[in-house]
Design a protein around this motif. Structure first.
Motif, PDB file in Angstrom:
ATOM      1  N   GLY A   4      41.926 104.615  84.705  1.00 21.06           N
ATOM      2  CA  GLY A   4      40.999 103.623  85.246  1.00 21.06           C
ATOM      3  C   GLY A   4      40.747 102.491  84.268  1.00 21.06           C
ATOM      4  N   TYR A   5      40.585 102.818  83.012  1.00 22.17           N
ATOM      5  CA  TYR A   5      40.354 101.798  81.991  1.00 22.17           C
ATOM      6  C   TYR A   5      41.607 100.941  81.804  1.00 22.17           C
ATOM      7  CZ  TYR A   5      39.278  99.500  77.609  1.00 22.17           C
ATOM      8  OH  TYR A   5      39.070  98.546  76.653  1.00 22.17           O
ATOM      9  N   ALA A   6      42.778 101.569  81.812  1.00 20.02           N
ATOM     10  CA  ALA A   6      44.029 100.833  81.651  1.00 20.02           C
ATOM     11  C   ALA A   6      44.232  99.860  82.818  1.00 20.02           C
ATOM     12  CB  ALA A   6      45.209 101.793  81.551  1.00 20.02           C
ATOM     13  N   LEU A   7      43.947 100.311  84.027  1.00 21.65           N
ATOM     14  CA  LEU A   7      44.064  99.457  85.201  1.00 21.65           C
ATOM     15  C   LEU A   7      43.087  98.294  85.113  1.00 21.65           C
ATOM     16  CD1 LEU A   7      45.327  98.875  87.936  1.00 21.65           C
ATOM     17  CD2 LEU A   7      43.607 100.399  88.953  1.00 21.65           C
ATOM     18  N   PHE A   8      41.862  98.576  84.727  1.00 21.62           N
ATOM     19  CA  PHE A   8      40.855  97.532  84.566  1.00 21.62           C
ATOM     20  C   PHE A   8      41.311  96.517  83.525  1.00 21.62           C
ATOM     21  CE2 PHE A   8      37.080  95.883  82.361  1.00 21.62           C
ATOM     22  CZ  PHE A   8      36.499  95.206  83.419  1.00 21.62           C
ATOM     23  N   SER A   9      41.901  96.983  82.447  1.00 25.08           N
ATOM     24  CA  SER A   9      42.383  96.115  81.382  1.00 25.08           C
ATOM     25  C   SER A   9      43.486  95.188  81.885  1.00 25.08           C
ATOM     26  CB  SER A   9      42.884  96.955  80.219  1.00 25.08           C
ATOM     27  OG  SER A   9      43.387  96.146  79.194  1.00 25.08           O
ATOM     28  N   VAL A  10      44.408  95.713  82.670  1.00 28.04           N
ATOM     29  CA  VAL A  10      45.497  94.905  83.223  1.00 28.04           C
ATOM     30  C   VAL A  10      44.941  93.842  84.172  1.00 28.04           C
ATOM     31  CG1 VAL A  10      47.517  94.960  84.755  1.00 28.04           C
ATOM     32  CG2 VAL A  10      47.268  96.660  82.943  1.00 28.04           C
ATOM     33  N   ILE A  11      44.023  94.225  85.025  1.00 30.25           N
ATOM     34  CA  ILE A  11      43.412  93.276  85.968  1.00 30.25           C
ATOM     35  C   ILE A  11      42.669  92.187  85.214  1.00 30.25           C
ATOM     36  CG2 ILE A  11      41.632  93.028  87.747  1.00 30.25           C
ATOM     37  CD1 ILE A  11      42.497  95.848  88.732  1.00 30.25           C
ATOM     38  N   TYR A  12      41.928  92.556  84.185  1.00 32.48           N
ATOM     39  CA  TYR A  12      41.188  91.580  83.391  1.00 32.48           C
ATOM     40  C   TYR A  12      42.144  90.596  82.717  1.00 32.48           C
ATOM     41  CZ  TYR A  12      38.064  89.517  79.978  1.00 32.48           C
ATOM     42  OH  TYR A  12      37.358  88.611  79.225  1.00 32.48           O
ATOM     43  N   LYS A  13      43.251  91.091  82.179  1.00 25.67           N
ATOM     44  CA  LYS A  13      44.231  90.216  81.529  1.00 25.67           C
ATOM     45  C   LYS A  13      44.851  89.260  82.537  1.00 25.67           C
ATOM     46  CE  LYS A  13      45.343  93.124  77.606  1.00 25.67           C
ATOM     47  NZ  LYS A  13      46.328  93.915  76.904  1.00 25.67           N
TER      48      LYS A  13
END
Length: 106
Positions: A4-13
């Motif tokens: 979930g954190y990795a996905l959030f990080s990709v979306i934020y980038k």
């Protein structure tokens, strides 16, 4: 939780990347949404505003806003459709062609 954190990080980038402009070999800054609209216009030569909105799955108002910006930057030109004078056809200018070509090679 890590996924979930990795996905959030990709979306934020991705969202952050959309805020940054690149020049793509031109003298004007071009944002992520603008370069993808140039790509759609290039891939659908002679497309009109409503057709582009349908193709990209966005509103005609959104297309109108972006095309005004692209026209001011000298990246696209609007022409009346010879078959239907009520429709406006969108085409890339030579500067728009340069931006598109440079975008595709990156």
């Amino acid at each position: 939780m890590k996924i979930g954190y990795a996905l959030f990080s990709v979306i934020y980038k991705f969202l952050d990347m959309d805020k940054k402009a690149r020049y793509y070999g031109t003298d004007v800054p071009i944002f992520h949404s603008e370069i993808h609209m140039l790509k759609a216009i290039k891939e659908n030569e002679g497309i009109h505003v409503a057709g582009l909105a349908n193709y990209l799955g966005v509103t005609k108002g959104f297309i109108s806003e972006i095309t005004i910006k692209l026209e001011r930057k000298g990246l696209i030109k609007k022409e009346k459709d010879t078959h239907n004078q009520l429709k406006i056809i969108l085409k890339l200018t030579p500067k728009g062609e340069v931006a598109h070509t440079n975008h595709m090679t990156i």
